[in-house]
Structures are given as C-alpha cells and as structure tokens.
Scaffold this motif. Sequence first.
Motif, PDB file in Angstrom:
ATOM      1  N   MET A 192       0.903  -1.281   0.008  1.00 53.09           N
ATOM      2  CA  MET A 192       0.031  -0.032   0.013  1.00 53.09           C
ATOM      3  C   MET A 192       0.833   1.249   0.094  1.00 53.09           C
ATOM      4  SD  MET A 192      -3.040  -1.225   2.701  1.00 53.09           S
ATOM      5  CE  MET A 192      -3.613   0.426   2.576  1.00 53.09           C
ATOM      6  N   ALA A 193       1.966   1.206   0.723  1.00 57.16           N
ATOM      7  CA  ALA A 193       2.756   2.338   0.659  1.00 57.16           C
ATOM      8  C   ALA A 193       3.503   2.571  -0.521  1.00 57.16           C
ATOM      9  CB  ALA A 193       3.925   2.064   1.801  1.00 57.16           C
ATOM     10  N   ALA A 194       4.029   1.582  -1.150  1.00 57.51           N
ATOM     11  CA  ALA A 194       4.395   1.816  -2.484  1.00 57.51           C
ATOM     12  C   ALA A 194       3.378   2.332  -3.591  1.00 57.51           C
ATOM     13  CB  ALA A 194       5.066   0.261  -3.143  1.00 57.51           C
ATOM     14  N   THR A 195       2.297   1.792  -3.449  1.00 54.45           N
ATOM     15  CA  THR A 195       1.198   2.412  -4.354  1.00 54.45           C
ATOM     16  C   THR A 195       0.835   3.771  -4.282  1.00 54.45           C
ATOM     17  OG1 THR A 195       0.162   0.055  -4.289  1.00 54.45           O
ATOM     18  CG2 THR A 195      -1.272   1.990  -4.981  1.00 54.45           C
ATOM     19  N   ASP A 196       0.759   4.215  -2.850  1.00 55.96           N
ATOM     20  CA  ASP A 196       0.500   5.676  -2.444  1.00 55.96           C
ATOM     21  C   ASP A 196       1.778   6.368  -3.192  1.00 55.96           C
ATOM     22  OD1 ASP A 196      -1.726   4.651  -1.345  1.00 55.96           O
ATOM     23  OD2 ASP A 196      -0.932   4.779   0.791  1.00 55.96           O
ATOM     24  N   GLU A 197       3.003   5.976  -2.843  1.00 52.16           N
ATOM     25  CA  GLU A 197       3.972   6.731  -3.272  1.00 52.16           C
ATOM     26  C   GLU A 197       4.026   6.847  -4.905  1.00 52.16           C
ATOM     27  OE1 GLU A 197       7.369   9.124  -2.570  1.00 52.16           O
ATOM     28  OE2 GLU A 197       5.969   8.317  -1.227  1.00 52.16           O
ATOM     29  N   GLY A 360       8.734   4.729   4.516  1.00 52.65           N
ATOM     30  CA  GLY A 360       9.075   5.717   3.801  1.00 52.65           C
ATOM     31  C   GLY A 360      10.422   5.421   3.087  1.00 52.65           C
ATOM     32  N   LEU A 361      11.051   4.604   3.675  1.00 52.96           N
ATOM     33  CA  LEU A 361      12.419   4.256   2.628  1.00 52.96           C
ATOM     34  C   LEU A 361      11.952   3.700   1.373  1.00 52.96           C
ATOM     35  CD1 LEU A 361      15.505   3.989   2.764  1.00 52.96           C
ATOM     36  CD2 LEU A 361      15.048   1.599   3.958  1.00 52.96           C
ATOM     37  N   LEU A 362      11.089   2.796   1.301  1.00 56.33           N
ATOM     38  CA  LEU A 362      10.558   2.295  -0.156  1.00 56.33           C
ATOM     39  C   LEU A 362      10.500   3.647  -1.108  1.00 56.33           C
ATOM     40  CD1 LEU A 362       8.006  -0.077   1.036  1.00 56.33           C
ATOM     41  CD2 LEU A 362      10.104  -0.523   0.261  1.00 56.33           C
ATOM     42  N   GLY A 363       9.841   4.634  -0.705  1.00 47.14           N
ATOM     43  CA  GLY A 363       9.662   5.734  -1.696  1.00 47.14           C
ATOM     44  C   GLY A 363      11.018   6.447  -1.936  1.00 47.14           C
ATOM     45  N   MET A 364      11.762   6.637  -1.006  1.00 47.67           N
ATOM     46  CA  MET A 364      13.056   7.293  -0.848  1.00 47.67           C
ATOM     47  C   MET A 364      14.054   6.415  -2.117  1.00 47.67           C
ATOM     48  SD  MET A 364      14.516   8.787   2.143  1.00 47.67           S
ATOM     49  CE  MET A 364      14.560   7.402   3.398  1.00 47.67           C
ATOM     50  N   ARG A 365      13.928   5.109  -2.035  1.00 51.65           N
ATOM     51  CA  ARG A 365      14.654   4.246  -2.910  1.00 51.65           C
ATOM     52  C   ARG A 365      14.251   4.328  -4.364  1.00 51.65           C
ATOM     53  NH1 ARG A 365      18.495   1.091  -1.442  1.00 51.65           N
ATOM     54  NH2 ARG A 365      17.797   1.115   0.733  1.00 51.65           N
TER      55      ARG A 365
END
Length: 393
Positions: A192-197, A360-365
């Motif tokens: 879900m975090a990756a999708t939101d990002e 949040g690290l997923l989005g940064m990477r």
Amino acid sequence: MTVVRRGDGPWRLGPRARRWFDAVLATTLVLGSSVMISIGVAALLLSLAQTIPLYLRRVRPATTFTLVAAASVAQAVLGQEPIWGQLAFPVALYSLARYGRPLQGWLGLGTGLAGAATASIVWTRSFNTDVPLEYRGDLEWTSYLPMFLTIGAIVIAAWALGTQSRVRVAYEATLLERGQQLAAEAEQRALMAATDERSRIAREMHDVVAHGLSVVIVQADGARYAAAQDPQVAVDTLGTVAEAGRDALGEMRRLLGLLRGTTDPGLAPQPGLGDLPDLLAAEVETGRVVVHLPDPAPKVSSGVGLTVFRLVQEALTNVRKHAGATATTTVRLRATSGFLEVEVVDDGHGAASGEGSGLGLLGMRERVEVHDGTLVVGPEPGGGWAVRARIPQ
C-alpha cells in the motif's frame, strides 16, 4: 529416526520418528509383561490388556485410556498385587491429557485418583494378610497413606506433564499463526505504501512534464514569429525547444516506469532544489540542523530537484521520529563530476531504534533509482544514522 526443528523452537521428533517411538515404547512394555507368567496366567493377561492399547495412545488417546483403566479395574476386582502392566496407566493418562480434549484430561485425572485410592486399599490389605487381626487396622492405615500419596503423585505428575505439553503446543501454534498474520499485514502495508508513493509520483509528474511542454510551446511560438525577420533567432530558439523536449521526455520515461493505474494530478507546483532553504529554515533556527548547500543551486531537471527535496524531507522526518530530541543533523548537497550527492547524517540513537527502516524508505529508494541513482541508508560507525544518495544530473 528423524528429528525436526521448527523455527527457533525446541527440537521435536518428526512424524516417522514419533511412530517409531510409540511402537518401541508399547513393544517394550508388552514384552516386559512376559515376566508376569511366573506369578500366573491371570497376571500375564491383565498385564497384556494394560500394555497393548498403548499402540493407539497418540491417535486414540481416549480409547487407550479407557481400555487401560478397565484392565486396572479388573486387576483390583481380582485382588491382584502390583504387576508390570501398571506402568501403562501413567503413560495412558499422559497421552489422554496431551492428545485428548481438556475435559477428557480432567476426567482421566479423577479416574486415576480414584483408582489410586482403590488400589492402595486392595494392595495394603493383601500385604497385611499375615498380620494378626488386632494389629491389622493400625498397620493398614499407616501403610495405606504412603502408598496412596505415592500412586497419587504419579497420577498427578502424568496428567500435569500431558496438560502442560498440550498447552505449550497450542501456545506455539497460536504464536506461529500470529507471526504469519503479522508478516502478511506488513507485506500488505508495504504494498500500500508503494502504491501511494507511486500515485504521488504520478501527480508530481504532471508538473514536471507540463513545465517542459510549456517551454516547448512558448519557444516554438516565438521561433515561428521570429523566423520571418531573423532566421538565426529561430535556429537558436529551436535548439532550446529540442533541449526542453528531451528533458521532458526523459522525465516521462523515468516516472512512467513507476506508475500503476490512473491518478488525479494535483495542480500545485512541485518543490525543487530552490525550495530546500525554506524546508530547512525552521530546523536551522533551532540549531538542530546544520546545512551545507551550494550557492547558486546546481542546475538540474525538475524531476531530479523534486527527488532531492523529497529525499531530504523524508530523511528529516525519520530523524524527528527516531533520533531523539537532542540529535543534531547535517544536511549536505554537492555537485561533482556530473552527479548530485545528497547526505543527511544525524548523531542521535537512530541506529539502536532502527531509524530509516520504515515504509518511507521504499519511496526514497524508488525515487532515487528511477533517475539511475544509488541510495545508501544505515548506521554510522560512531553512532547516529545516515542517508546518502548519488543521482546523475
């Protein structure tokens, strides 16, 4: 015989080894019953009736206990003294408490204690048959109590061991199920975090590409009007148009690789390198952040500028969450050899708390890698936490 280990739990017998263990245990007790032939056929038959059901103790614990208990009752009725088959009763009771239902275990315990009281009476009287009648009462009582306590202790111990083992196995199964559930939930949150990002990146792409296309349109219109009076102006303008178009196309190719589905693009302009001083101003005033930014800011594409801004923003968010109230953070931006280097380092206790391990690290990477850059996140040798990125300009 195989032994298996589940995770970090205790060593356990495998299915095949358990079958061998049950067979060896039951066979040992059955063969041991042959010694009863020396005291009579009845003793041998009773001993076999008590030990043979143990072959079913794991798959039919209630049936096994019932058969063993019935043979023990028959032994008491016939007035037999203790025999080899007596060893089967605590094994059957343990199996009932371990593999049966809790209520069956309690019933088995009550049956065992009642049997202990009955057997103690029968055996005490048989042991004292040679004692004169006037002394037999006192002697039977003093012999009965130790015998009952001993047999009762064996019964309670067998039931308690079986119950504790059943409860422990059920608890381990609950922990395993909970661990699997937490792992599934964590994976779902990460997705879900990756999708939101990615949806956020889609909204940001609107401004990045729209800016480049706006430049192309304006410059193209200017070149068209200037071509009639000064062809050289048109040539220079078309060069600017081509450069802007290539930049916009490159940003589209990078960002489209992360998109999934449709998005609702926002209309607010997205931040870039020029907005970093405003982002850091409040933290600099408090003395918690030390900033080293080049002046003037390097000339980079809108996508790279946005990535650097979000990277610093997310890193500072992690510092506030994990590094501690007294931590000092250094933010450094350098432009070297065609690369933009970003560094956010704090001196707090993020290394102990796992700073930077959040979603949040997923989005940064993903933001850094979409520009063919590299991101390194981890604890510092002297303490603290560091986020370092290297992005092509």
